[in-house]
Design a protein around this motif. Structure first.
Motif, mmCIF file in Angstrom:
data_model
loop_
_atom_site.group_PDB
_atom_site.id
_atom_site.type_symbol
_atom_site.label_atom_id
_atom_site.label_comp_id
_atom_site.label_asym_id
_atom_site.label_seq_id
_atom_site.Cartn_x
_atom_site.Cartn_y
_atom_site.Cartn_z
ATOM 1 N N ASN A 188 -2.289 10.519 7.475
ATOM 2 C CA ASN A 188 -3.584 10.878 6.895
ATOM 3 C C ASN A 188 -4.541 9.710 7.059
ATOM 4 O O ASN A 188 -4.181 8.557 6.787
ATOM 5 N N LEU A 189 -5.758 10.016 7.470
ATOM 6 C CA LEU A 189 -6.756 8.964 7.684
ATOM 7 C C LEU A 189 -8.068 9.336 7.016
ATOM 8 O O LEU A 189 -8.465 10.512 7.017
ATOM 9 N N GLY A 190 -8.735 8.364 6.473
ATOM 10 C CA GLY A 190 -10.037 8.603 5.855
ATOM 11 C C GLY A 190 -10.556 7.305 5.262
ATOM 12 O O GLY A 190 -10.100 6.212 5.620
ATOM 13 N N THR A 191 -11.495 7.469 4.336
ATOM 14 C CA THR A 191 -11.987 6.312 3.593
ATOM 15 C C THR A 191 -11.211 6.237 2.291
ATOM 16 O O THR A 191 -11.037 7.247 1.600
ATOM 17 N N ARG A 192 -10.750 5.057 2.004
ATOM 18 C CA ARG A 192 -9.942 4.858 0.801
ATOM 19 C C ARG A 192 -10.757 5.224 -0.446
ATOM 20 O O ARG A 192 -11.892 4.766 -0.605
ATOM 21 N N ALA A 193 -10.188 6.032 -1.313
ATOM 22 C CA ALA A 193 -10.868 6.409 -2.566
ATOM 23 C C ALA A 193 -9.988 5.941 -3.720
ATOM 24 O O ALA A 193 -8.993 6.559 -4.035
ATOM 25 N N GLY A 194 -10.339 4.833 -4.292
ATOM 26 C CA GLY A 194 -9.520 4.293 -5.387
ATOM 27 C C GLY A 194 -8.448 3.358 -4.862
ATOM 28 O O GLY A 194 -8.175 3.312 -3.657
ATOM 29 N N THR A 195 -7.885 2.634 -5.785
ATOM 30 C CA THR A 195 -6.862 1.666 -5.389
ATOM 31 C C THR A 195 -5.495 2.189 -5.793
ATOM 32 O O THR A 195 -5.336 2.833 -6.817
ATOM 33 N N GLY A 196 -4.535 1.903 -4.978
ATOM 34 C CA GLY A 196 -3.163 2.296 -5.293
ATOM 35 C C GLY A 196 -2.470 1.181 -6.047
ATOM 36 O O GLY A 196 -3.049 0.119 -6.277
ATOM 37 N N PRO A 197 -1.235 1.430 -6.470
ATOM 38 C CA PRO A 197 -0.494 0.381 -7.161
ATOM 39 C C PRO A 197 -0.173 -0.778 -6.209
ATOM 40 O O PRO A 197 -0.115 -0.583 -5.000
ATOM 41 N N THR A 198 0.003 -1.946 -6.788
ATOM 42 C CA THR A 198 0.351 -3.104 -5.976
ATOM 43 C C THR A 198 1.832 -3.043 -5.618
ATOM 44 O O THR A 198 2.663 -2.777 -6.481
ATOM 45 N N ARG A 199 2.107 -3.257 -4.357
ATOM 46 C CA ARG A 199 3.512 -3.212 -3.922
ATOM 47 C C ARG A 199 4.254 -4.462 -4.393
ATOM 48 O O ARG A 199 3.715 -5.564 -4.327
ATOM 49 N N ARG A 200 5.464 -4.259 -4.903
ATOM 50 C CA ARG A 200 6.290 -5.425 -5.211
ATOM 51 C C ARG A 200 6.741 -6.042 -3.893
ATOM 52 O O ARG A 200 7.028 -5.315 -2.943
ATOM 53 N N PRO A 201 6.841 -7.369 -3.820
ATOM 54 C CA PRO A 201 7.350 -7.965 -2.575
ATOM 55 C C PRO A 201 8.726 -7.388 -2.251
ATOM 56 O O PRO A 201 9.534 -7.147 -3.158
ATOM 57 N N ALA A 202 8.977 -7.157 -0.964
ATOM 58 C CA ALA A 202 10.262 -6.566 -0.577
ATOM 59 C C ALA A 202 11.410 -7.564 -0.751
ATOM 60 O O ALA A 202 12.564 -7.174 -0.833
ATOM 61 N N GLU A 203 11.061 -8.856 -0.854
ATOM 62 C CA GLU A 203 12.084 -9.908 -0.900
ATOM 63 C C GLU A 203 13.025 -9.768 0.287
ATOM 64 O O GLU A 203 14.215 -9.476 0.146
ATOM 65 N N ALA A 204 12.441 -9.956 1.453
ATOM 66 C CA ALA A 204 13.162 -9.739 2.708
ATOM 67 C C ALA A 204 14.445 -10.551 2.781
ATOM 68 O O ALA A 204 15.411 -10.142 3.431
ATOM 69 N N ARG A 205 14.455 -11.681 2.079
ATOM 70 C CA ARG A 205 15.671 -12.513 2.151
ATOM 71 C C ARG A 205 16.878 -11.751 1.596
ATOM 72 O O ARG A 205 18.008 -11.978 2.029
#
Ligand SMILES: Cc1cc2nc3c(=O)[nH]c(=O)nc-3n(C[C@H](O)[C@H](O)[C@H](O)COP(=O)(O)O)c2cc1C
Length: 211
Positions: free
Chosen positions: A179-196
């Motif tokens: 899906n593509l468009g103009t962002r409407a509102g902010t989503g939740p902040t992603r927790r770091p994946a902690e790649a380690r």
């Protein structure tokens, strides 16, 4: 030693420059709520060109995109519902309505079709992996360009209704859509994946935690 320390030691890139370079990637967020305008055709072509830089063993280009706007979204909505009803003739009406509504969320949808060459020596799974990379490339390119983007799917992406509408050939597979468009509102902040925590290292024949 941390992963970042390691990166600093092995490359001529300093830590500050590394973090600055990665910032757009680390701050990328999928956009659930989208509004007009979406990318126009010229912008979309640039985004798709960027998506098509996906790693591709054998340069097969084992995927294709289907752009859906306007009336096409209704046709796709109907096909999604028909696909679901092919799999489950007793499909709940509310589920059907929710499925059809998926096509009304975004100004532009880009369907991602894995289109492997089954005669090629490169394995089909590698080709599907390439198609998936193209999907992420599109999400990332759109985000970097300032659009909102989100990869979506439905539980039923196979069947006659969809393959008929999209002219899918025998070995093609719909991997969902972006899906593509103009962002409407902010989503939740992603927790770091902690790649380690997702990473181990091979030390001789021993697998050890990394970092
Ligand atoms: C193949 C695929 C299909 C997806 N389908 C859906 C979906 O139907 N609905 C949904 O909420 N998220 C779906 N997602 C996940 C979102 O695109 C997104 O990645 C997730 O919400 C995490 O958000 P983030 O990308 O900002 O980390 C899908 C992801 C992939 C790769």
């Amino acid at each position: 030693m941390t992963i970042m320390d390691d990166a600093e030691q092995q490359t001529p890139v300093g830590q500050d420059r590394l973090q600055a370079a990665l910032a757009p990637l680390l701050s990328r967020r999928s956009a659930n709520a989208l509004e007009e305008p979406g990318p126009d055709d010229r912008q979309l072509e640039a985004l798709l060109e960027a998506a098509a830089t996906a790693p591709d063993h054998g340069w097969i280009r084992p995927y294709r995109f289907v752009v859906v706007r306007g009336d096409g979204r209704q046709a796709l909505g109907r096909a999604l519902v028909e696909a679901a009803m092919e799999a489950d003739p007793l499909l709940d009406a509310a589920v059907a309505a929710k499925l059809a509504a998926k096509t009304r969320i975004a100004p532009v949808m880009v369907l991602l079709v894995a289109s492997p060459d089954v005669t090629h020596k490169v394995a089909v799974w590698e080709q599907v992996a390439t198609a998936s990379c193209a999907g992420f490339g599109l999400v990332l390119a759109a985000d970097l360009a300032g659009f909102g983007a989100m990869w979506k799917s439905a539980p039923w992406l196979a069947g006659r209704a969809l393959s008929g509408l999209l002219r899918l050939t025998e070995h093609e597979q719909l991997l969902g859509w972006v899906n593509l468009g103009t962002r409407a509102g902010t989503g939740p902040t992603r927790r770091p994946a902690e790649a380690r925590l997702l990473t181990t290292r091979l030390d001789g024949d021993t697998v050890l935690p990394w970092g």
